[in-house]
Motif scaffolding. Sequence first.
Motif, short mmCIF file in Angstrom:
data_model
loop_
_atom_site.label_atom_id
_atom_site.label_comp_id
_atom_site.label_asym_id
_atom_site.label_seq_id
_atom_site.Cartn_x
_atom_site.Cartn_y
_atom_site.Cartn_z
N TYR A 91 -22.33 44.49 38.07
CA TYR A 91 -22.03 45.92 38.27
C TYR A 91 -21.20 46.12 39.53
O TYR A 91 -20.24 46.90 39.56
N ASN A 92 -21.58 45.41 40.58
CA ASN A 92 -20.90 45.56 41.87
C ASN A 92 -19.45 45.09 41.80
O ASN A 92 -18.56 45.72 42.38
N GLU A 145 -17.59 45.00 39.14
CA GLU A 145 -16.84 45.97 38.32
C GLU A 145 -16.37 47.14 39.18
O GLU A 145 -15.24 47.62 39.04
N LYS A 146 -17.23 47.61 40.08
CA LYS A 146 -16.85 48.69 40.98
C LYS A 146 -15.78 48.23 41.97
O LYS A 146 -14.90 49.02 42.34
N GLU A 158 -12.25 48.63 40.72
CA GLU A 158 -11.75 49.99 40.58
C GLU A 158 -11.11 50.52 41.85
O GLU A 158 -10.42 51.54 41.82
N ASN A 194 -26.82 48.57 47.98
CA ASN A 194 -26.77 49.15 46.63
C ASN A 194 -28.13 49.07 45.94
O ASN A 194 -28.49 49.93 45.13
N LYS A 240 -24.79 55.58 37.30
CA LYS A 240 -24.21 54.30 37.71
C LYS A 240 -22.73 54.18 37.36
O LYS A 240 -21.94 53.64 38.13
N GLU A 241 -22.35 54.71 36.21
CA GLU A 241 -20.95 54.60 35.79
C GLU A 241 -20.02 55.35 36.73
O GLU A 241 -18.85 54.96 36.89
N HIS A 242 -20.51 56.40 37.37
CA HIS A 242 -19.66 57.27 38.17
C HIS A 242 -19.91 57.11 39.67
O HIS A 242 -19.41 57.91 40.46
N SER A 281 -20.02 54.36 43.00
CA SER A 281 -19.68 53.02 43.47
C SER A 281 -20.74 52.42 44.37
O SER A 281 -20.74 51.21 44.61
N TYR A 324 -19.22 49.93 48.24
CA TYR A 324 -17.81 50.15 47.93
C TYR A 324 -17.31 51.52 48.37
O TYR A 324 -16.10 51.71 48.52
N PHE A 331 -15.45 57.86 42.52
CA PHE A 331 -16.43 56.95 43.10
C PHE A 331 -17.75 57.64 43.47
O PHE A 331 -18.64 57.02 44.02
#
Length: 264
Positions: free
Chosen positions: A105-106, A108-109, A112, A150, A163-165, A167, A171, A196
């Motif tokens: 997950y981290n 992936e952020k 972005e 996190n 979580k999707e929105h 960071s 980050y 983020f």
Amino acid sequence: MTERTFRVWRGSGENGELTDYTVEVNEGEVVLDVLHRLQATQVPDLAVRWNCKAGKCGSCSVEINGMPRLSCMTRMSVFGPDETVTVTPMRTFPVVRDLVCDVSYNYEKAREIPAFTPDPKTSPGDFRMQQQDVERSQEFRKCIECFLCNNVCHVIRDHEENKEHFSGPRYLMRVAELEMHPEDTADRRQIAQDEFGMGYCNITKCCTEVCPEGIRITDNALIPLKERVADRKYDPLVWLGNTIGRRPKDTPIVPNTRRPAEEE
């Protein structure tokens, strides 16, 4: 040498349980030393992630007696002589097996976040920075990406729908570092809020409390970034200046196409 009781999480995914082990402990050892002894003497299939054993790689993040820590930096001397030491994986991320979590997950952020965007008219060697600007970003670069910040962030831990929105503090700190860089021409304030999830952070400072590098994430990164976002969005003079064109348009942000260091 003494014997201590270790209660360790064993299992894959959501199917697991705490198992007690009696293991020998030497003076001066850290929790990771004891986990390695468990592997060598009793449970050779115990999954533990680690690398440098010097508190600089961030790989051995776990929760010890409920507190997020690096197992290689947690000395056995901090526990009472009869205290049971409970070691569990980080609660916020999916468990792969035993003490190993899936922290993708981290990364992936990380992908972005737009890359550093210098003025295209500036040639290499032309950058000039004040010492205070160097020191400001240098603190953020101490991050070892252990992801303990996190892990304790309630926006990620307790609200799966966010979580999707969001960071996370790690980050958002990176966004703040780039936004504060005097040679970065991109305006990152809008994406900090819109993409983020800067607004989800309520500055509880739990991320700062668990940082093994002592980075003041909340005070030096998140709060200043919130102030910059608020200035851009709500300051009437800034709005007026943008409206009548007295400020240059925001520099277009170039997507970050670099692979995270974890994959290189």
